[in-house]
Each structure stands twice: as structure tokens, then as C-alpha cells.
Scaffold this motif. Structure first.
Motif, PDB file in Angstrom:
ATOM      1  N   ILE A 350       0.836  -1.208   0.000  1.00 44.79           N
ATOM      2  CA  ILE A 350       0.000   0.000   0.000  1.00 44.79           C
ATOM      3  C   ILE A 350       0.866   1.250   0.000  1.00 44.79           C
ATOM      4  O   ILE A 350       0.609   2.214  -0.742  1.00 44.79           O
ATOM      5  N   GLU A 351       1.901   1.275   0.816  1.00 44.07           N
ATOM      6  CA  GLU A 351       2.761   2.455   0.897  1.00 44.07           C
ATOM      7  C   GLU A 351       3.441   2.748  -0.435  1.00 44.07           C
ATOM      8  O   GLU A 351       3.579   3.914  -0.834  1.00 44.07           O
ATOM      9  N   ARG A 352       3.873   1.708  -1.143  1.00 34.74           N
ATOM     10  CA  ARG A 352       4.528   1.934  -2.440  1.00 34.74           C
ATOM     11  C   ARG A 352       3.545   2.522  -3.443  1.00 34.74           C
ATOM     12  O   ARG A 352       3.899   3.422  -4.212  1.00 34.74           O
ATOM     13  N   ARG A 353       2.294   2.016  -3.440  1.00 33.37           N
ATOM     14  CA  ARG A 353       1.310   2.579  -4.354  1.00 33.37           C
ATOM     15  C   ARG A 353       0.913   3.987  -3.930  1.00 33.37           C
ATOM     16  O   ARG A 353       0.637   4.848  -4.772  1.00 33.37           O
ATOM     17  N   ALA A 354       0.889   4.251  -2.623  1.00 38.13           N
ATOM     18  CA  ALA A 354       0.562   5.596  -2.137  1.00 38.13           C
ATOM     19  C   ALA A 354       1.628   6.592  -2.578  1.00 38.13           C
ATOM     20  O   ALA A 354       1.308   7.712  -3.008  1.00 38.13           O
ATOM     21  N   ALA A 355       2.886   6.206  -2.467  1.00 41.76           N
ATOM     22  CA  ALA A 355       3.968   7.098  -2.898  1.00 41.76           C
ATOM     23  C   ALA A 355       3.878   7.360  -4.397  1.00 41.76           C
ATOM     24  O   ALA A 355       4.088   8.498  -4.853  1.00 41.76           O
ATOM     25  N   ALA A 356       3.548   6.322  -5.171  1.00 44.58           N
ATOM     26  CA  ALA A 356       3.436   6.502  -6.620  1.00 44.58           C
ATOM     27  C   ALA A 356       2.256   7.410  -6.976  1.00 44.58           C
ATOM     28  O   ALA A 356       2.379   8.287  -7.849  1.00 44.58           O
ATOM     29  N   ARG A 357       1.110   7.230  -6.306  1.00 46.26           N
ATOM     30  CA  ARG A 357      -0.057   8.081  -6.577  1.00 46.26           C
ATOM     31  C   ARG A 357       0.236   9.532  -6.205  1.00 46.26           C
ATOM     32  O   ARG A 357      -0.154  10.466  -6.906  1.00 46.26           O
ATOM     33  N   LEU A 358       0.917   9.715  -5.079  1.00 42.87           N
ATOM     34  CA  LEU A 358       1.250  11.066  -4.630  1.00 42.87           C
ATOM     35  C   LEU A 358       2.220  11.733  -5.597  1.00 42.87           C
ATOM     36  O   LEU A 358       2.075  12.925  -5.914  1.00 42.87           O
ATOM     37  N   ALA A 359       3.181  10.977  -6.099  1.00 41.17           N
ATOM     38  CA  ALA A 359       4.139  11.539  -7.056  1.00 41.17           C
ATOM     39  C   ALA A 359       3.429  11.990  -8.332  1.00 41.17           C
ATOM     40  O   ALA A 359       3.725  13.075  -8.872  1.00 41.17           O
ATOM     41  N   ARG A 360       2.497  11.183  -8.831  1.00 42.97           N
ATOM     42  CA  ARG A 360       1.767  11.570 -10.041  1.00 42.97           C
ATOM     43  C   ARG A 360       0.936  12.827  -9.801  1.00 42.97           C
ATOM     44  O   ARG A 360       0.863  13.709 -10.661  1.00 42.97           O
ATOM     45  N   ALA A 361       0.299  12.902  -8.623  1.00 40.54           N
ATOM     46  CA  ALA A 361      -0.509  14.080  -8.314  1.00 40.54           C
ATOM     47  C   ALA A 361       0.341  15.342  -8.243  1.00 40.54           C
ATOM     48  O   ALA A 361      -0.135  16.437  -8.590  1.00 40.54           O
ATOM     49  N   LEU A 362       1.579  15.198  -7.802  1.00 38.59           N
ATOM     50  CA  LEU A 362       2.492  16.340  -7.689  1.00 38.59           C
ATOM     51  C   LEU A 362       3.293  16.559  -8.967  1.00 38.59           C
ATOM     52  O   LEU A 362       4.116  17.483  -9.019  1.00 38.59           O
ATOM     53  N   GLU A 363       3.070  15.690  -9.959  1.00 39.63           N
ATOM     54  CA  GLU A 363       3.795  15.753 -11.230  1.00 39.63           C
ATOM     55  C   GLU A 363       5.296  15.664 -11.001  1.00 39.63           C
ATOM     56  O   GLU A 363       6.097  16.415 -11.569  1.00 39.63           O
ATOM     57  N   GLN A 364       5.665  14.696 -10.169  1.00 40.31           N
ATOM     58  CA  GLN A 364       7.063  14.451  -9.832  1.00 40.31           C
ATOM     59  C   GLN A 364       7.420  13.003 -10.173  1.00 40.31           C
ATOM     60  O   GLN A 364       6.539  12.142 -10.222  1.00 40.31           O
ATOM     61  N   PRO A 365       8.711  12.718 -10.397  1.00 35.14           N
ATOM     62  CA  PRO A 365       9.120  11.321 -10.595  1.00 35.14           C
ATOM     63  C   PRO A 365       8.839  10.503  -9.325  1.00 35.14           C
ATOM     64  O   PRO A 365       8.870  11.035  -8.210  1.00 35.14           O
ATOM     65  N   GLU A 366       8.561   9.229  -9.523  1.00 30.51           N
ATOM     66  CA  GLU A 366       8.338   8.372  -8.360  1.00 30.51           C
ATOM     67  C   GLU A 366       9.610   8.252  -7.534  1.00 30.51           C
ATOM     68  O   GLU A 366      10.698   8.089  -8.086  1.00 30.51           O
ATOM     69  N   PRO A 367       9.481   8.317  -6.209  1.00 32.47           N
ATOM     70  CA  PRO A 367      10.658   8.141  -5.352  1.00 32.47           C
ATOM     71  C   PRO A 367      11.208   6.716  -5.486  1.00 32.47           C
ATOM     72  O   PRO A 367      10.493   5.794  -5.880  1.00 32.47           O
ATOM     73  N   PRO A 368      12.470   6.496  -5.158  1.00 29.62           N
ATOM     74  CA  PRO A 368      13.026   5.140  -5.198  1.00 29.62           C
ATOM     75  C   PRO A 368      12.229   4.198  -4.292  1.00 29.62           C
ATOM     76  O   PRO A 368      11.836   4.573  -3.179  1.00 29.62           O
ATOM     77  N   GLU A 378       8.653  12.940   2.319  1.00 33.05           N
ATOM     78  CA  GLU A 378       9.528  14.096   2.569  1.00 33.05           C
ATOM     79  C   GLU A 378      10.262  14.503   1.301  1.00 33.05           C
ATOM     80  O   GLU A 378      10.433  15.700   1.008  1.00 33.05           O
ATOM     81  N   LEU A 379      10.712  13.526   0.516  1.00 34.95           N
ATOM     82  CA  LEU A 379      11.401  13.838  -0.739  1.00 34.95           C
ATOM     83  C   LEU A 379      10.461  14.546  -1.708  1.00 34.95           C
ATOM     84  O   LEU A 379      10.849  15.543  -2.351  1.00 34.95           O
ATOM     85  N   LEU A 380       9.232  14.066  -1.814  1.00 33.25           N
ATOM     86  CA  LEU A 380       8.268  14.711  -2.701  1.00 33.25           C
ATOM     87  C   LEU A 380       7.922  16.116  -2.226  1.00 33.25           C
ATOM     88  O   LEU A 380       7.731  17.030  -3.035  1.00 33.25           O
ATOM     89  N   ALA A 381       7.840  16.285  -0.910  1.00 35.86           N
ATOM     90  CA  ALA A 381       7.570  17.622  -0.370  1.00 35.86           C
ATOM     91  C   ALA A 381       8.693  18.581  -0.710  1.00 35.86           C
ATOM     92  O   ALA A 381       8.463  19.746  -1.095  1.00 35.86           O
ATOM     93  N   ALA A 382       9.932  18.111  -0.573  1.00 39.16           N
ATOM     94  CA  ALA A 382      11.088  18.965  -0.876  1.00 39.16           C
ATOM     95  C   ALA A 382      11.107  19.360  -2.344  1.00 39.16           C
ATOM     96  O   ALA A 382      11.517  20.468  -2.700  1.00 39.16           O
TER      97      ALA A 382
END
Length: 401
Positions: A350-368, A378-382
Motif C-alpha cells: 500500500i505504501e509503495r502505491r501511495a507514494a506513486a499516486r502522490l508523485a503523479r498528483a504532484l507531477e514528480q518522478p516516483e521516489p526510489p 519528505e522527498l516529494l515535499a522537498a
């Protein structure tokens, strides 16, 4: 249209048991289906226009699935029957990757000529049916994962005489959880039932506008060894039985009563859907299934993706998963995956999919993927202008899904 209820050994066996015990045979005035009942004026089938839809009603608190299972097990044990489950995952049906039918227990017998087991046996088999996903959690009494309770027996042509014993067993089980004979109908069918090498006849057990079980007699079995086999297979969904009486909570709230009421929404999903996906993901994780692109692994990914937004919205999914794992552990055989590990596998997915969904919403690359979720957030926020930007993205996801 009246069902022909007297022209086969199957129907005669039902009549020979039910009629002397106070049941009456009637034709349903709403749909014409023939049925046995003690008090119902209609057949009780879910699709019959005269049946009352299955809903919850006010009343005393529901005893819960664990208490209902204890009552059922006592009846079975008093009959000398110990319920068991088949281990592991199997891909033997189009819409499932888990064991779904008690008949699969007979695969070595029917397909490979192994000796047939003797006497009645009862399986309590956790299973998944993917075709239920579109409505599971949105409608009462429909789950994408459930416990398939079945009594099974193999014999020759005269095995049909044992049908009364199986029906009597399940009426006792239903009575133990509060479903009386007056609440129940046995609805007959003009259609033959078939499953792979098995062909025969069936009757449905209904209660309160809900089908809770089937009585099947397979009088024709295409046996690899050429033996003249017949099979009795009586199958019930445990969760439906547990909910049917007293029906004082919604079905999905009964299965997960302390984490999210079924009428509420979380992350854009109805509470019942969240509870359903949690239960199914917990079962797959307990079976050691991890996310992937094929077989049951692709469904782990799909379930985790559906649960990602509720997780971002703050729903306590780890606790809900722990609750679900404890439920399944009542029925699953010993496995290499422990309870804590199963929860960790599910939460990690779930956490991996949450990070991926959040990255797409922020128009950012997916975190490692090696990053923990808090580190990924935190990386996406930065990258995106700080935590307020992340919060706005989460709020938008909970609206759009």
C-alpha cells in the motif's frame, strides 16, 4: 412455472427428508419457483421479485464472526467432523487464483485415479472470487474474499440416500447461529448444475432474501479411472451465515466493526469497499503473495492501489489489516508467512502505491522504492514546495480517487 420436483433421485431424497419434518412444497406466487418452506410465503431467492432485499435491522449487538464460527464448529464436532482447508494457491478456475470449490479437493481422485475418500468431510476454505470486485463492499453480503464452508462425500449411485444427512447437518448449523427452519427455504431448480467433470442437480437454501448455500448432488462424474462415482457437495458462505441472524449491523461493518463503518467514505471509497479490499489483501498476503503483473500478484497491486488514497487520507489500515489477518488465521492451515509478516507485506504494498499516486498528483518522478513511505513523502515535499503542496495533493486525491 412449476419446478419438476419428483422425477429424480435427488428431488425424491429432498422430499423424503423435508416433508415428514413439517416442510411443505409450494410454488412461489411471485416467480413460480418450487420451494420447501415452513413459514415463508415466497421462495426467498435473491432474484425473486417477492423476496425482501437483504438489509440490516435494528436490534441487539451482533455476536460477531468469531462467536458464530465457534457455534458452528461445536455442531460439526458433535457430529464427529473436523473442518479443514486446503493449503496454498491454485489456479483452477477462470475467476479465481485461490481454492474456490470443495470439489477441487477431489482433483487427485477424479483426474488422476487416486482412491476416493470415505465418509463425509467438511472444508472451511478461504477463497477469492475476482469477478465480485465491482460490487463487493458496495452491496450487502457480497465479498471478494470469503470462507467457503462445504460438506463433501463421495460414493456410488446410492450415495443420494445420504443427502438427508447433509441437509440435516446444515440445518443444525444454521439453527446454532440463529437461522431457524422457519426463516429458511429450500428452492428447487429446473437447471442442471455442472462443474468440470461433474454434472448433477442442485437446490438453493435461502434466508431473508439471501442465498446462503447450495445442496448439490453430482450423479454423473467423468472419472479418469472409469469408476461409477457420485458426489454430494453442500456449500455455504460462512460470512453470510454469520450475518444472516441476527442481522443487526451492515454486513461489512460486522466483518470489520471497529475501523470504518460501512456507510462512511474514506479517500473517495465507501467504507464497505475499504473493508472488503483490506480483507482480500490480508488473505493474499497471508498466503505469501507479493505485488506483480501476473496471476494473483497483479491483484495485490490492484488492491494496494485502491487502498492507497484511503491510506493517504489517514485511515488506520495497518490496524484493519491486523484485524483481517486474525480473522483468516481461524481458517488457514499453518503457513510460512507469519501474521506480522503478512501485515508488513500488505502495508508495504500500500505504501509503495501511495507514494506513486502522490508523485503523479504532484507531477514528480516516483521516489526510489527502497525508501520508506515517510522518506518518500519528505522527498516529494522537498521537490514540490513543502508539506502544504503535499497536503493539497492528498486532498485532491481524496476527491478524485
Amino acid at each position: 412455472m412449476t419446478t419438476n420436483a419428483t422425477n429424480s433421485p435427488f428431488h425424491r431424497a429432498l422430499a423424503d427428508y423435508l416433508l415428514p419434518n413439517g416442510w411443505r412444497l409450494a410454488d412461489c406466487p411471485s416467480c413460480g419457483r418450487s420451494y420447501y418452506g415452513k413459514g415463508s410465503l415466497v421462495c426467498g431467492s435473491a432474484w425473486c421479485p417477492g423476496s425482501t432485499p437483504a438489509t440490516a435491522a435494528a436490534g441487539a449487538p451482533h455476536p460477531g464472526p468469531a462467536a458464530q464460527w465457534l457455534r458452528l464448529r461445536r455442531v460439526l464436532q458433535n457430529r464427529g467432523l473436523t473442518p479443514f482447508a486446503m493449503p496454498g494457491l491454485r489456479g483452477t478456475a477462470q475467476d479465481t487464483d485461490l481454492v474456490v470449490s470443495a470439489l477441487q479437493y477431489l482433483d487427485p481422485v477424479v483426474h488422476r485415479g487416486a482412491p476416493a475418500p470415505t465418509g463425509a468431510m467438511v472444508l472451511a476454505q478461504p477463497c477469492v472470487r475476482w469477478r465480485y470486485l465491482p460490487v463487493a463492499g458496495r452491496e450487502e453480503a457480497i465479498s471478494s474474499s470469503f470462507v467457503n464452508l462445504s460438506s463433501l462425500e463421495v460414493g456410488g449411485p446410492d450415495l443420494v440416500e445420504r443427502l438427508a444427512d447433509h441437509l440435516d447437518l446444515w440445518l443444525d448449523c444454521l439453527s446454532a447461529v440463529g437461522v431457524t427452519a422457519r426463516d429458511t427455504t429450500v428452492a428447487l431448480s429446473d437447471e442442471d448444475c455442472a462443474y468440470g467433470p461433474y454434472a448433477g442437480q442442485r437446490a438453493d437454501l435461502n434466508s431473508g432474501g439471501l442465498e446462503i448455500g447450495e445442496i448439490n448432488w453430482y450423479g454423473q462424474v467423468d472419472d479418469a479411472a472409469g469408476r461409477e462415482l457420485t458426489v454430494i457437495d453442500c456449500g455455504f458462505a460462512f460470512e453470510r451465515i454469520a450475518w444472516t441472524a441476527p442481522r443487526t449491523d451492515s454486513y461489512h461493518a460486522m466483518l470489520a466493526p471497529v475501523f470504518l463503518p460501512a456507510g462512511e467514505s474514506a479517500g473517495g471509497l465507501p467504507g464497505g469497499v475499504v473493508n472488503d479490499r483490506v480483507r482480500t489483501l490480508a488473505l493474499l498476503s497471508l498466503s505469501g503473495v507479493t505485488p506483480g503483473s501476473r496471476g494473483p500478484r497483479r491483484y495485490v497491486r490492484q488492491l494496494a492501489d485502491e487502498l492507497a488514497v484511503p491510506f493517504l487520507a489517514g485511515v488506520n489500515l495497518p490496524s484493519a489489516l491486523e484485524h483481517a489477518v486474525r480473522f483468516w488465521r481461524q481458517f488457514t492451515p499453518p503457513a510460512a508467512t507469519g501474521d506480522g509478516e503478512a501485515v508488513e507485506l500488505a502495508v508495504g504494498a500500500i505504501e509503495r502505491r501511495a507514494a506513486a499516486r502522490l508523485a503523479r498528483a504532484l507531477e514528480q518522478p516516483e521516489p526510489p522504492v527502497r525508501l520508506a513511505f515517510t522518506e518518500a513523502a519528505e522527498l516529494l515535499a522537498a521537490r514540490s514546495g513543502g508539506r502544504p503542496a503535499v497536503r493539497r495533493a492528498v486532498d485532491a486525491l481524496t476527491v478524485t480517487g
